[in-house]
Scaffold this active site. Sequence first.
Site, short mmCIF file in Angstrom:
data_model
loop_
_atom_site.label_atom_id
_atom_site.label_comp_id
_atom_site.label_asym_id
_atom_site.label_seq_id
_atom_site.Cartn_x
_atom_site.Cartn_y
_atom_site.Cartn_z
CB ALA A 61 12.13 -5.24 -6.59
CD GLU A 64 15.71 -4.83 -0.05
OE1 GLU A 64 15.74 -4.42 1.24
OE2 GLU A 64 15.28 -3.71 -0.68
N GLY A 111 12.28 -2.42 -2.45
CA GLY A 111 12.27 -1.06 -3.64
C GLY A 111 11.34 -0.04 -3.37
CD GLU A 151 16.14 -0.05 -2.28
OE1 GLU A 151 15.50 -1.01 -2.75
OE2 GLU A 151 17.22 -0.48 -2.43
N1 COA Z 1 6.51 -8.80 -5.25
C1 COA Z 1 5.30 -9.61 -6.04
N2 COA Z 1 4.30 -9.96 -5.49
C2 COA Z 1 3.85 -9.46 -4.24
C3 COA Z 1 5.07 -8.79 -3.52
C4 COA Z 1 6.10 -8.51 -4.03
N3 COA Z 1 7.18 -7.47 -3.35
N4 COA Z 1 4.35 -8.31 -2.35
C5 COA Z 1 2.98 -8.68 -2.33
N5 COA Z 1 3.02 -9.45 -3.59
C6 COA Z 1 1.55 -10.28 -3.87
C7 COA Z 1 1.64 -11.48 -3.18
O1 COA Z 1 2.20 -12.62 -3.50
C8 COA Z 1 -0.04 -11.67 -3.33
O2 COA Z 1 -0.21 -12.33 -4.49
P1 COA Z 1 -1.48 -13.70 -4.71
O3 COA Z 1 -2.65 -12.70 -4.18
O4 COA Z 1 -1.24 -13.91 -5.81
O5 COA Z 1 -1.13 -14.42 -3.57
C9 COA Z 1 -0.52 -10.24 -3.11
O6 COA Z 1 0.59 -9.59 -3.50
C10 COA Z 1 -1.17 -9.82 -2.00
O7 COA Z 1 -0.28 -10.23 -1.01
P2 COA Z 1 -0.30 -11.03 0.42
O8 COA Z 1 1.22 -11.39 0.95
O9 COA Z 1 -1.32 -11.88 0.17
O10 COA Z 1 -0.91 -9.73 1.34
P3 COA Z 1 -0.85 -9.54 3.05
O11 COA Z 1 -1.77 -8.37 3.23
O12 COA Z 1 -0.98 -10.81 3.58
O13 COA Z 1 0.61 -9.32 3.07
C11 COA Z 1 2.69 -8.00 2.90
C12 COA Z 1 1.15 -8.02 2.51
C13 COA Z 1 3.24 -6.55 2.08
C14 COA Z 1 3.07 -7.92 4.37
C15 COA Z 1 3.62 -9.11 2.05
O14 COA Z 1 2.94 -9.46 0.90
C16 COA Z 1 4.62 -9.02 2.13
O15 COA Z 1 5.56 -9.34 2.95
N6 COA Z 1 5.32 -8.98 0.91
C17 COA Z 1 6.74 -8.71 0.22
C18 COA Z 1 7.37 -7.51 0.93
C19 COA Z 1 8.82 -7.64 0.59
O16 COA Z 1 9.73 -8.37 1.19
N7 COA Z 1 9.35 -6.63 -0.27
C20 COA Z 1 10.57 -6.38 -0.65
C21 COA Z 1 10.90 -6.89 -2.12
S1 COA Z 1 12.66 -6.35 -2.59
#
Ligand code: COA
Length: 261
Positions: free
Chosen positions: A69, A137, A114, A117
């Site tokens: 999400a 989460e 999400g 999910e």
């Molecule tokens: N929602 C909104 N934006 C997200 C996102 C999410 N779930 N996951 C990644 N992004 C965005 C980041 O904020 C970043 O934006 P920016 O370029 O403006 O800074 C962009 O996507 C790239 O992500 P980044 O974190 O820089 O890439 P990474 O390769 O270093 O890491 C992940 C990738 C997936 C490991 C990391 O982004 C992450 O942990 N995301 C959250 C995952 C999460 O907890 N999801 C559950 C949500 S319910």
Amino acid sequence: MDLTLDAETVAVESSGDVARVVVDRPDRLNALNVETLGALSDAFDAAEAAGARAVVVTGAGDSAFVAGADIEHMSEMDPPEALAYAEAGHDLCRQVERFPAPVIAAVNGYAFGGGCELALACDLRVASERAVLGQTEVDLGIVPGWGGTQRLPRLVGDEVARRLIFFGERVDATDASEHGLVGEVVAHDELDGRVDDLAATLAEKPRHAIRAAKDAINASHESDLDSGLAYERRTFAGLFGTHDQREGMAAFQEDRDPAFE
Ligand code: COA
């Protein structure tokens, strides 16, 4: 199959009777904001209207299936807004789960929150060896809100689900496969080919029998055993007299390939 969708963040394409639905928001690692949730729902509506016999869902780009999400969007929400967001996610996942043909998640990279999910709501999950999955989460101070607390224990068992959700653990494709969270793992550059093969094979199966099997298996998660067996009896009997039942059995007796509807 005629398949069109007017959306910026989701793309659809068709190959034979297979629809391919691609979450296309790579700058956010395909995170599902409200607009993208709506576009995904529209994509599944379009696939159903076009008569798709199998659907593949995946993420654009090389690193993410769906990173979850949209955290930026969620960070501003109050409880009523969060409730509406959970309902929208539930509606989409229910739509996928009840889609009248098999849906395969091609998990090509990160599938968190999400995103995991969404994959759980699909019939089958095939992961690239680069995939990483998790219900992350709790580390955001919340719980899974799009079905993870309900579908994950059904798929992997209670203990594994508790561990994944409590610890917010991010598991690689091999561990996901050992947990039963994905059905198989393939080399990254073989993912599309493998999933396309599975989808094409399913699309050639008798449509009504496959849908009936999907509905009956879904029913096993929602009813006690006696009710489920009653559902299965009705489903089994209801297929007798259909073209595909007569054709499938005649083809066996005549030692030829069946020509299903
Ligand atoms: N929602 C909104 N934006 C997200 C996102 C999410 N779930 N996951 C990644 N992004 C965005 C980041 O904020 C970043 O934006 P920016 O370029 O403006 O800074 C962009 O996507 C790239 O992500 P980044 O974190 O820089 O890439 P990474 O390769 O270093 O890491 C992940 C990738 C997936 C490991 C990391 O982004 C992450 O942990 N995301 C959250 C995952 C999460 O907890 N999801 C559950 C949500 S319910």
